[in-house]
Design a protein around this motif. Structure first.
Motif, PDB file in Angstrom:
ATOM      1  N   LEU A  96      53.321  25.599  15.826  1.00 28.82           N
ATOM      2  CA  LEU A  96      52.989  26.662  14.880  1.00 28.82           C
ATOM      3  C   LEU A  96      51.776  27.481  15.296  1.00 28.82           C
ATOM      4  CD1 LEU A  96      53.720  24.999  11.409  1.00 28.82           C
ATOM      5  CD2 LEU A  96      55.115  26.634  12.695  1.00 28.82           C
ATOM      6  N   GLU A  97      51.179  27.134  16.423  1.00 29.15           N
ATOM      7  CA  GLU A  97      50.127  27.987  16.972  1.00 29.15           C
ATOM      8  C   GLU A  97      50.719  29.182  17.706  1.00 29.15           C
ATOM      9  OE1 GLU A  97      46.542  24.714  17.604  1.00 29.15           O
ATOM     10  OE2 GLU A  97      47.746  25.319  19.340  1.00 29.15           O
ATOM     11  N   ALA A 149      50.905  22.152  13.273  1.00 34.46           N
ATOM     12  CA  ALA A 149      49.937  23.248  13.143  1.00 34.46           C
ATOM     13  C   ALA A 149      48.598  22.971  13.811  1.00 34.46           C
ATOM     14  CB  ALA A 149      49.717  23.560  11.669  1.00 34.46           C
ATOM     15  N   PHE A 153      45.201  23.148  10.455  1.00 31.96           N
ATOM     16  CA  PHE A 153      45.870  22.924   9.164  1.00 31.96           C
ATOM     17  C   PHE A 153      44.881  22.478   8.101  1.00 31.96           C
ATOM     18  CE2 PHE A 153      48.070  20.119   6.153  1.00 31.96           C
ATOM     19  CZ  PHE A 153      49.012  21.000   5.664  1.00 31.96           C
ATOM     20  N   ILE A 167      54.135  24.795   4.797  1.00 32.40           N
ATOM     21  CA  ILE A 167      54.334  23.872   5.919  1.00 32.40           C
ATOM     22  C   ILE A 167      54.703  22.485   5.408  1.00 32.40           C
ATOM     23  CG2 ILE A 167      53.195  22.698   7.851  1.00 32.40           C
ATOM     24  CD1 ILE A 167      51.490  25.205   8.231  1.00 32.40           C
TER      25      ILE A 167
END
Length: 457
Positions: A96-97, A149, A153, A167
């Motif tokens: 998710l980066e 993440a 996160f 998420i």
């Protein structure tokens, strides 16, 4: 008398049992038993089945874990892993980066090593499942969110809670899918292993965890399975909240007192599992010390709603004779023979030179910062990994003014160093030899604030 499988299931139902069941979380220690490395082991369903069966037989286990690898789901969803010879893999790139949540692939049984894990579970159920309880372990939603993440996160939970919740809803559905698949493969118990939940406050646990684990817990129970929540680290502050999630049982490590958890277990009708010391007893102790630790756990746990287990998955190099001693005492009541040649932990520490292992004292120079992160092992422990990652996210802004060291307690030198500096909980972070973050992973802002206090920029 109930057979071994029934002992475990009855204990999780909080029924009184004839003897306390014993479930060693053998993990990649099984690879060591087979004479192969952890990566080879975890990539081979045949080796995993062989290793788990060998451990069950040798250690007289009443229950076994099919695969103890909390990175399977993250890998299947696109995260990159760093493989190790003596640990499970660690997540090193967080999908998710670079991608949006809606761009992640659909989770199917065919992705990554999911099908391998289900094959292992089916084989164990077919081959030893009539006698031994089979646990299917999945990565809990909160820890999976960190895998996807990254440490950011934790900042998102404060600065962008709506995104954090999105998420977590996604991760909750992943956990629910995996739970159903493990049940279909024959698992008697599904364990949601969510170690990162020890790193957050009760307020955040209520807000971000309770609703997130509910879909899996409800689905497992609806399908007639048993479910446990598993959290390492000092989860004392969240133990009762874990029970209020209404699993059949919870598991925890040595940083939580069995006697304390037992009182809550009786109050809420939720079984407990734990909590033999992983390193100071099982890894570096002798058989007599391991049995003494087991006796203490069993005394506090009692015959109703308690399973004797290590505090987490076993270190790769845990001596087999220690686990054999615990198994023979727990199952047969046998005391270990008093054989010379086994050093006690105190004797081993007395002969250890911590400085020669790189754990010397560091003199603090004006205008500079020394950060020491105390871990079990950041390659194999999720809270430890994200404690280190929180440092890596901010350290470059300080250039050569900041130096750091990871102090692992998987060596005698590390244990001696941790004792000398008085750290009680893992993971922890010291700045200029002062304990600053005790069993809680800081956000970027929290860490920068504490670093800036201790340096003239």
């Amino acid at each position: 008398m109930a057979n071994r499988r029934e002992l475990v299931l009855n204990a999780l139902r909080c029924e009184k049992v004839e003897r306390i069941p014993w479930v060693p979380f053998t993990g990649v220690h099984c690879a060591k038993m087979l004479g192969i490395d952890a990566e080879t082991y975890l990539r081979s369903p045949q080796d995993i089945v062989k290793g788990v069966k060998l451990a069950a037989e040798k250690y007289l286990a009443d229950g076994v874990c099919s695969v103890f690898d909390l990175q399977i789901e993250a890998e299947a969803l696109g995260c990159g892993l760093k493989w190790s010879k003596n640990n499970p893999p660690a997540v090193v790139t967080h999908i998710l980066e670079t991608k949006r949540l809606e761009e992640l692939p659909e989770l199917t049984k065919e992705r990554g090593r999911i099908d391998d894990a289900l094959k292992v579970t089916r084989a164990l159920k077919d081959e030893i499942g009539n006698e031994v309880a089979v646990f299917g372990l999945i990565c809990g939603p909160f820890t999976l969110a960190l895998h996807l993440a990254g440490a950011k996160f934790l900042t998102d939970m404060i600065e962008d809670p709506a995104y954090a919740q999105e998420i977590l809803r996604f991760c909750a559905e992943v956990a629910k899918k995996m739970s159903v698949w493990y049940l279909e493969a024959g698992a008697d118990v599904v364990a949601l292993v969510d170690p990162m939940t020890s790193q957050i406050s009760p307020r955040h646990f209520k807000k971000y965890v309770m609703e997130t684990v509910a879909p899996s817990i409800n689905e497992i129970k609806a399908k007639g399975g048993l479910v446990t929540l598993f959290c390492c680290g000092d989860a004392t502050k969240n133990i009762e909240l874990m029970m209020l999630c209404q699993p059949n049982g919870i598991a925890f490590d040595e940083q939580v007192a069995v006697a304390y958890a037992k009182g809550l277990s009786e109050k809420h009708g939720v079984a407990i599992e734990g909590n033999l010391h992983l390193t100071t007893t099982l890894l570096f102790g002798n058989p007599a010390e391991c049995v003494a630790d087991a006796k203490a756990c069993m005394k506090d746990g009692g015959l109703k709603g308690f399973i004797l287990s290590p505090g987490c998955d076993l270190p790769f190099d845990t001596p087999e004779y220690n686990l054999e001693a615990v198994g023979r005492y727990a199952v047969l009541g046998e005391e270990p023979a008093k054989i010379s040649g086994f050093l006690s932990l105190d004797e081993a520490l007395a002969g250890c030179d911590a400085a020669s292992e790189g754990f010397d004292d560091v003199r603090i120079e004006p205008g500079k910062i020394f950060v020491e992160v105390v871990t079990l092992d950041s390659e194999g422990c999720a809270p430890c990994q994200y404690m280190m990652e929180s440092l890596f996210r901010v350290k470059d802004r300080y250039g050569d003014k900041l130096t750091y060291r990871e102090t692992l307690i998987k060596s005698l030198g590390g244990i001696k160093r941790v004792s000398a500096i008085g750290v009680k909980n893992l993971p922890s972070m010291l700045i200029n030899n002062e304990l600053v973050f005790d069993n809680i992973v800081p956000t970027d802002e929290e860490l920068i604030k504490e670093l800036n206090k201790r340096i003239q920029l």
